[in-house]
Design a protein around this motif. Structure first.
Motif, mmCIF file in Angstrom:
data_model
loop_
_atom_site.group_PDB
_atom_site.id
_atom_site.type_symbol
_atom_site.label_atom_id
_atom_site.label_comp_id
_atom_site.label_asym_id
_atom_site.label_seq_id
_atom_site.Cartn_x
_atom_site.Cartn_y
_atom_site.Cartn_z
ATOM 1 N N LEU A 118 1.062 -1.204 0.001
ATOM 2 C CA LEU A 118 -0.045 0.126 -0.031
ATOM 3 C C LEU A 118 0.830 1.362 -0.013
ATOM 4 O O LEU A 118 0.475 2.427 -0.659
ATOM 5 C CB LEU A 118 -0.909 -0.011 1.293
ATOM 6 C CG LEU A 118 -1.894 -0.842 1.223
ATOM 7 C CD1 LEU A 118 -2.927 -1.092 2.527
ATOM 8 C CD2 LEU A 118 -3.147 -0.569 0.100
ATOM 9 N N LEU A 119 2.107 1.256 0.729
ATOM 10 C CA LEU A 119 2.971 2.257 0.672
ATOM 11 C C LEU A 119 3.483 2.469 -0.754
ATOM 12 O O LEU A 119 3.384 3.844 -1.201
ATOM 13 C CB LEU A 119 3.916 2.110 1.557
ATOM 14 C CG LEU A 119 5.266 3.268 1.560
ATOM 15 C CD1 LEU A 119 4.660 4.552 2.016
ATOM 16 C CD2 LEU A 119 6.232 2.670 2.297
ATOM 17 N N MET A 120 3.710 1.529 -1.539
ATOM 18 C CA MET A 120 4.379 1.855 -2.694
ATOM 19 C C MET A 120 3.218 2.121 -3.793
ATOM 20 O O MET A 120 3.465 2.929 -4.699
ATOM 21 C CB MET A 120 4.892 0.419 -3.368
ATOM 22 C CG MET A 120 6.134 -0.290 -2.489
ATOM 23 S SD MET A 120 7.457 1.102 -2.496
ATOM 24 C CE MET A 120 7.835 1.125 -4.229
ATOM 25 N N LEU A 121 1.862 1.624 -3.476
ATOM 26 C CA LEU A 121 0.922 2.373 -4.406
ATOM 27 C C LEU A 121 0.724 3.892 -4.099
ATOM 28 O O LEU A 121 0.442 4.290 -5.233
ATOM 29 C CB LEU A 121 -0.314 1.392 -3.754
ATOM 30 C CG LEU A 121 -1.901 2.343 -4.450
ATOM 31 C CD1 LEU A 121 -1.701 1.933 -5.766
ATOM 32 C CD2 LEU A 121 -3.038 1.301 -3.798
ATOM 33 N N PHE A 122 0.708 4.184 -3.027
ATOM 34 C CA PHE A 122 0.352 5.457 -2.480
ATOM 35 C C PHE A 122 1.669 6.462 -3.042
ATOM 36 O O PHE A 122 1.359 7.755 -3.751
ATOM 37 C CB PHE A 122 0.305 5.870 -1.045
ATOM 38 C CG PHE A 122 -0.858 5.364 -0.469
ATOM 39 C CD1 PHE A 122 -2.085 5.479 -1.180
ATOM 40 C CD2 PHE A 122 -1.004 4.708 0.795
ATOM 41 C CE1 PHE A 122 -3.375 5.103 -0.480
ATOM 42 C CE2 PHE A 122 -2.174 4.139 1.158
ATOM 43 C CZ PHE A 122 -3.345 4.162 0.699
ATOM 44 N N ILE A 123 2.847 5.934 -2.954
ATOM 45 C CA ILE A 123 3.848 6.669 -3.637
ATOM 46 C C ILE A 123 3.831 6.912 -5.006
ATOM 47 O O ILE A 123 4.002 7.842 -5.933
ATOM 48 C CB ILE A 123 5.284 5.938 -3.314
ATOM 49 C CG1 ILE A 123 5.570 6.267 -1.873
ATOM 50 C CG2 ILE A 123 6.328 6.512 -3.885
ATOM 51 C CD1 ILE A 123 6.828 5.421 -1.426
ATOM 52 N N THR A 124 3.583 5.699 -5.854
ATOM 53 C CA THR A 124 2.986 5.919 -7.281
ATOM 54 C C THR A 124 2.082 6.570 -7.629
ATOM 55 O O THR A 124 2.243 7.460 -8.528
ATOM 56 C CB THR A 124 2.799 4.278 -7.659
ATOM 57 O OG1 THR A 124 3.654 3.414 -7.483
ATOM 58 C CG2 THR A 124 2.673 4.268 -9.354
ATOM 59 N N LEU A 125 1.024 6.509 -7.036
ATOM 60 C CA LEU A 125 -0.202 7.476 -6.999
ATOM 61 C C LEU A 125 0.280 8.964 -7.050
ATOM 62 O O LEU A 125 -0.130 9.862 -7.796
ATOM 63 C CB LEU A 125 -1.254 7.275 -6.365
ATOM 64 C CG LEU A 125 -2.120 5.864 -6.413
ATOM 65 C CD1 LEU A 125 -3.008 5.910 -5.266
ATOM 66 C CD2 LEU A 125 -2.673 6.138 -7.798
ATOM 67 N N LYS A 126 0.887 9.360 -6.180
ATOM 68 C CA LYS A 126 1.560 10.913 -5.740
ATOM 69 C C LYS A 126 2.358 11.114 -6.883
ATOM 70 O O LYS A 126 2.351 12.350 -7.430
ATOM 71 C CB LYS A 126 2.315 10.777 -4.435
ATOM 72 C CG LYS A 126 2.769 12.410 -4.364
ATOM 73 C CD LYS A 126 3.261 12.339 -2.989
ATOM 74 C CE LYS A 126 4.002 13.925 -2.510
ATOM 75 N NZ LYS A 126 4.666 14.061 -1.298
ATOM 76 N N LEU A 128 2.210 10.101 -10.304
ATOM 77 C CA LEU A 128 1.385 10.213 -11.285
ATOM 78 C C LEU A 128 0.405 11.239 -11.339
ATOM 79 O O LEU A 128 0.334 11.948 -12.230
ATOM 80 C CB LEU A 128 0.760 8.694 -11.602
ATOM 81 C CG LEU A 128 1.744 7.447 -11.660
ATOM 82 C CD1 LEU A 128 0.996 6.243 -11.928
ATOM 83 C CD2 LEU A 128 2.744 7.832 -13.182
ATOM 84 N N PHE A 129 -0.324 11.302 -10.207
ATOM 85 C CA PHE A 129 -1.456 12.197 -10.157
ATOM 86 C C PHE A 129 -1.365 13.321 -9.197
ATOM 87 O O PHE A 129 -2.233 13.932 -8.918
ATOM 88 C CB PHE A 129 -2.743 11.524 -9.889
ATOM 89 C CG PHE A 129 -2.779 10.466 -10.711
ATOM 90 C CD1 PHE A 129 -3.517 10.514 -12.192
ATOM 91 C CD2 PHE A 129 -2.631 8.758 -10.345
ATOM 92 C CE1 PHE A 129 -3.567 9.492 -12.933
ATOM 93 C CE2 PHE A 129 -2.944 7.855 -11.294
ATOM 94 C CZ PHE A 129 -3.357 8.178 -12.586
ATOM 95 N N GLY A 130 -0.166 13.408 -8.328
ATOM 96 C CA GLY A 130 0.013 14.280 -7.243
ATOM 97 C C GLY A 130 -0.974 13.980 -6.027
ATOM 98 O O GLY A 130 -0.924 15.102 -5.251
ATOM 99 N N TRP A 131 -1.603 12.849 -5.955
ATOM 100 C CA TRP A 131 -2.288 12.604 -4.891
ATOM 101 C C TRP A 131 -1.867 10.975 -4.241
ATOM 102 O O TRP A 131 -1.589 10.458 -5.231
ATOM 103 C CB TRP A 131 -3.848 12.326 -5.218
ATOM 104 C CG TRP A 131 -4.773 12.039 -3.949
ATOM 105 C CD1 TRP A 131 -5.471 12.910 -3.099
ATOM 106 C CD2 TRP A 131 -4.926 10.809 -3.392
ATOM 107 N NE1 TRP A 131 -5.859 12.249 -2.201
ATOM 108 C CE2 TRP A 131 -5.755 10.763 -2.242
ATOM 109 C CE3 TRP A 131 -4.656 9.428 -3.846
ATOM 110 C CZ2 TRP A 131 -6.121 10.027 -1.524
ATOM 111 C CZ3 TRP A 131 -5.054 8.418 -3.166
ATOM 112 C CH2 TRP A 131 -5.873 8.585 -1.830
#
Length: 280
Positions: A118-126, A128-131
């Motif tokens: 989940l940490l890697m997911l949130f880092i990737t989303l940030k 790509l999309f800034g969130w």
């Protein structure tokens, strides 16, 4: 022989109860210790309870944990119920096995792996999309919903499998539309299971440390994280006071729940007796 067996079982029961509850008694006792050094008894005092209620950090952590737990329990119950309905009521559909496996995966996945992914997911989303711009309430809530809904789905699946479809089919035969049947019949029958799932999700969220520590950020400490961070520097009496309050709160909740269940059981027995008497 039977007498020896009963003595052995009673001894095992006493040992198990002592193993579980003696540490709690010790903790509660030392929460009233005047001394700053936990193992050294300095006399009876409530000073650490006063210090606890004056601590802004503890109140902030408790408030954040409760908010996350309520949001998690609500959404996990909704999503878990829908997932269970899809698995039990929709019959066979393409991807059903994969869907069922994905629902059950968080139950057996180590929390460290779940938190890291989940940490890697949130880092990737940030990237790509800034969130999310920062990790805190939203990321912890999403992470908790991810694994809590699996527990709810298991509970609701068991409830659906046990209650059958007789009433739903009867309502459809009388002309009720599927949505009407779901709202008026299925959901009321599932209410006890949904309540159990909500309470379990609330408890899991309030108790979680590992996953929350991965997906949180600076300034967003939940209560378990705050307690763990303080214990790493040594036991402190105010933590004992906090733990004592939590123990008594849970005990009161269990007593109230037991009393309600006892009242309901007695009411059912009275209703059965009245029904039996009326049929005679």
């Amino acid at each position: 022989m039977e007498k020896k067996r009963s003595r052995f079982l009673f001894s095992v029961l006493c040992f198990g109860m002592a193993f579980l509850y003696i540490p709690l008694v010790v903790l509660i006792t030392y929460s009233f210790n005047y001394s700053k050094i936990v193992p050294v008894w300095g006399g009876f005092s409530t000073r650490w309870y006063v210090s606890l209620f004056e601590s802004e950090k503890i109140w902030a952590a408790l408030s954040l944990s409760l908010k996350i737990a309520v949001v998690n329990a609500t959404f996990a119950t909704l999503l878990g119920t829908l997932a269970a309905l899809a698995l039990v009521r929709f019959g066979k559909f393409r991807g059903r096995t994969l869907f069922g496996g994905m629902i059950a995966a968080p139950l057996v996945m180590p929390e460290v792996i779940t938190g890291l992914s989940l940490l890697m997911l949130f880092i990737t989303l940030k990237e790509l999309f800034g969130w999310p711009d920062k990790r805190g309430f939203s990321t912890i809530a999403i992470a908790h919903i991810t694994f809590s809904m699996a527990y709810v789905a298991v509970i609701i699946q068991s409830r659906l499998a046990g209650m059958g479809q007789t009433l739903e089919e009867a309502a459809q035969d009388l002309g009720a539309k599927p949505l009407r049947v779901l709202v008026d019949i299925t959901f009321p029958l599932l209410a006890p299971g949904m309540l159990a799932g909500w309470l379990l999700s609330f408890t899991l969220s309030l108790d979680d440390l590992v996953i929350a520590s991965f997906v949180t950020g600076p300034g967003a400490n939940t209560l378990p994280i705050l307690i763990y961070s303080r214990i790493k520097t040594g036991l402190k009496p105010d933590i004992n006071a906090l733990a004592t309050i939590i123990i008594f709160t849970v005990a009161i909740g269990v007593i109230i729940a037991g009393w309600i269940l006892f009242r309901q059981q007695k009411q059912k027995e009275r209703d059965m007796q009245l029904a039996t008497a009326a049929n005679k």
